[in-house]
Scaffold this motif. Structure first.
Motif, PDB file in Angstrom:
ATOM      1  N   ILE B  72       0.843  -1.207   0.000  1.00  0.00           N
ATOM      2  CA  ILE B  72       0.000   0.000   0.000  1.00  0.00           C
ATOM      3  C   ILE B  72       0.880   1.259   0.000  1.00  0.00           C
ATOM      4  O   ILE B  72       0.667   2.178  -0.795  1.00  0.00           O
ATOM      5  CB  ILE B  72      -0.949   0.015   1.232  1.00  0.00           C
ATOM      6  CG1 ILE B  72      -1.917  -1.170   1.159  1.00  0.00           C
ATOM      7  CG2 ILE B  72      -1.709   1.336   1.315  1.00  0.00           C
ATOM      8  CD1 ILE B  72      -2.749  -1.370   2.424  1.00  0.00           C
ATOM      9  N   THR B  73       1.880   1.274   0.882  1.00  0.00           N
ATOM     10  CA  THR B  73       2.749   2.457   0.974  1.00  0.00           C
ATOM     11  C   THR B  73       3.529   2.674  -0.318  1.00  0.00           C
ATOM     12  O   THR B  73       3.743   3.807  -0.736  1.00  0.00           O
ATOM     13  CB  THR B  73       3.714   2.324   2.178  1.00  0.00           C
ATOM     14  OG1 THR B  73       2.953   2.056   3.353  1.00  0.00           O
ATOM     15  CG2 THR B  73       4.515   3.594   2.387  1.00  0.00           C
ATOM     16  N   LEU B  74       3.928   1.575  -0.968  1.00  0.00           N
ATOM     17  CA  LEU B  74       4.683   1.705  -2.233  1.00  0.00           C
ATOM     18  C   LEU B  74       3.837   2.381  -3.310  1.00  0.00           C
ATOM     19  O   LEU B  74       4.318   3.260  -4.026  1.00  0.00           O
ATOM     20  CB  LEU B  74       5.151   0.322  -2.712  1.00  0.00           C
ATOM     21  CG  LEU B  74       6.022   0.321  -3.970  1.00  0.00           C
ATOM     22  CD1 LEU B  74       7.285   1.158  -3.770  1.00  0.00           C
ATOM     23  CD2 LEU B  74       6.408  -1.100  -4.373  1.00  0.00           C
ATOM     24  N   ILE B  75       2.565   1.990  -3.403  1.00  0.00           N
ATOM     25  CA  ILE B  75       1.679   2.606  -4.402  1.00  0.00           C
ATOM     26  C   ILE B  75       1.567   4.110  -4.126  1.00  0.00           C
ATOM     27  O   ILE B  75       1.751   4.941  -5.017  1.00  0.00           O
ATOM     28  CB  ILE B  75       0.283   1.940  -4.391  1.00  0.00           C
ATOM     29  CG1 ILE B  75       0.399   0.488  -4.882  1.00  0.00           C
ATOM     30  CG2 ILE B  75      -0.710   2.723  -5.251  1.00  0.00           C
ATOM     31  CD1 ILE B  75      -0.852  -0.353  -4.623  1.00  0.00           C
ATOM     32  N   LEU B  76       1.284   4.449  -2.851  1.00  0.00           N
ATOM     33  CA  LEU B  76       1.113   5.858  -2.482  1.00  0.00           C
ATOM     34  C   LEU B  76       2.388   6.665  -2.720  1.00  0.00           C
ATOM     35  O   LEU B  76       2.356   7.751  -3.307  1.00  0.00           O
ATOM     36  CB  LEU B  76       0.697   5.974  -1.007  1.00  0.00           C
ATOM     37  CG  LEU B  76      -0.657   5.359  -0.628  1.00  0.00           C
ATOM     38  CD1 LEU B  76      -0.847   5.375   0.882  1.00  0.00           C
ATOM     39  CD2 LEU B  76      -1.790   6.118  -1.309  1.00  0.00           C
ATOM     40  N   SER B  77       3.524   6.123  -2.286  1.00  0.00           N
ATOM     41  CA  SER B  77       4.752   6.913  -2.399  1.00  0.00           C
ATOM     42  C   SER B  77       5.223   6.985  -3.856  1.00  0.00           C
ATOM     43  O   SER B  77       5.825   7.972  -4.266  1.00  0.00           O
ATOM     44  CB  SER B  77       5.848   6.383  -1.472  1.00  0.00           C
ATOM     45  OG  SER B  77       6.299   5.133  -1.881  1.00  0.00           O
ATOM     46  N   ALA B  78       4.915   5.960  -4.649  1.00  0.00           N
ATOM     47  CA  ALA B  78       5.278   6.007  -6.070  1.00  0.00           C
ATOM     48  C   ALA B  78       4.482   7.096  -6.791  1.00  0.00           C
ATOM     49  O   ALA B  78       5.013   7.797  -7.657  1.00  0.00           O
ATOM     50  CB  ALA B  78       5.042   4.648  -6.726  1.00  0.00           C
ATOM     51  N   VAL B  79       3.214   7.259  -6.395  1.00  0.00           N
ATOM     52  CA  VAL B  79       2.380   8.317  -6.994  1.00  0.00           C
ATOM     53  C   VAL B  79       2.973   9.693  -6.654  1.00  0.00           C
ATOM     54  O   VAL B  79       3.143  10.546  -7.529  1.00  0.00           O
ATOM     55  CB  VAL B  79       0.915   8.211  -6.510  1.00  0.00           C
ATOM     56  CG1 VAL B  79       0.120   9.455  -6.882  1.00  0.00           C
ATOM     57  CG2 VAL B  79       0.250   6.973  -7.093  1.00  0.00           C
ATOM     58  N   VAL B  80       3.297   9.897  -5.380  1.00  0.00           N
ATOM     59  CA  VAL B  80       3.860  11.182  -4.952  1.00  0.00           C
ATOM     60  C   VAL B  80       5.202  11.430  -5.652  1.00  0.00           C
ATOM     61  O   VAL B  80       5.467  12.533  -6.145  1.00  0.00           O
ATOM     62  CB  VAL B  80       4.043  11.228  -3.412  1.00  0.00           C
ATOM     63  CG1 VAL B  80       4.751  12.503  -2.980  1.00  0.00           C
ATOM     64  CG2 VAL B  80       2.693  11.125  -2.715  1.00  0.00           C
TER      65      VAL B  80
END
Lengths: 94, 94
Positions: B72-80
């Motif tokens: 979950i964190t990877l998806i969010l941080s990749a977007v940012v």
């Protein structure tokens, strides 16, 4: 099994090094400047609690990378949270 | 051993919930406002790489809490991180 070239542990320590290193400048900035305006108290409390929970989880599953990463991060985030609490108290007194 | 009341997994999922929840508002803020001035590109790159490494580590040690939290964190941080790279490119063109 313990081995110097344990692939799992190596990957874990790479992960621990990267995320902990990325967290240090924010803690350092908060410590140095005492500017905590960008720190949200509820969110930082959740985060610090979460890091403590990860540390306990790491001890339970006997994962040294999880233990080391979260022990370091817990110390740093507890210091920042302490500064934030101090600041909130000072603002309350004004 | 799998059991509904597996204490280790419960602690891991509490940890995963807390640190992931604490991370969401920052990602949401970046996405909503497109204000990425507070995001340091080198540090955020390290962090995103680190989260990817934690995800691989979680898969290697078969830890569902580590896998779920870091996916979950990877998806969010990749977007940012993607937004930040886009912004850097736009600034370069000016």
């Amino acid at each position: 099994m313990n081995s110097i070239l344990d692939l799992k542990d190596s990957m874990g320590f790479i992960a621990a090094f990267l995320t902990t290193t990325a967290f240090v400048p924010q803690a350092y900035h908060s410590w140095k400047t005492r500017d905590l305006s960008g720190i949200s108290f509820p969110m930082y409390s959740l985060f610090t609690l979460g890091v403590a929970a990860w540390l306990i989880y790491g001890l339970m599953i006997d994962s040294l990378p999880v233990i080391v990463a979260n022990a370091i991060t817990l110390i740093l985030s507890a210091v920042v949270l302490g500064l934030k609490i101090k600041q909130i108290k000072q603002l309350d007194q004004k």
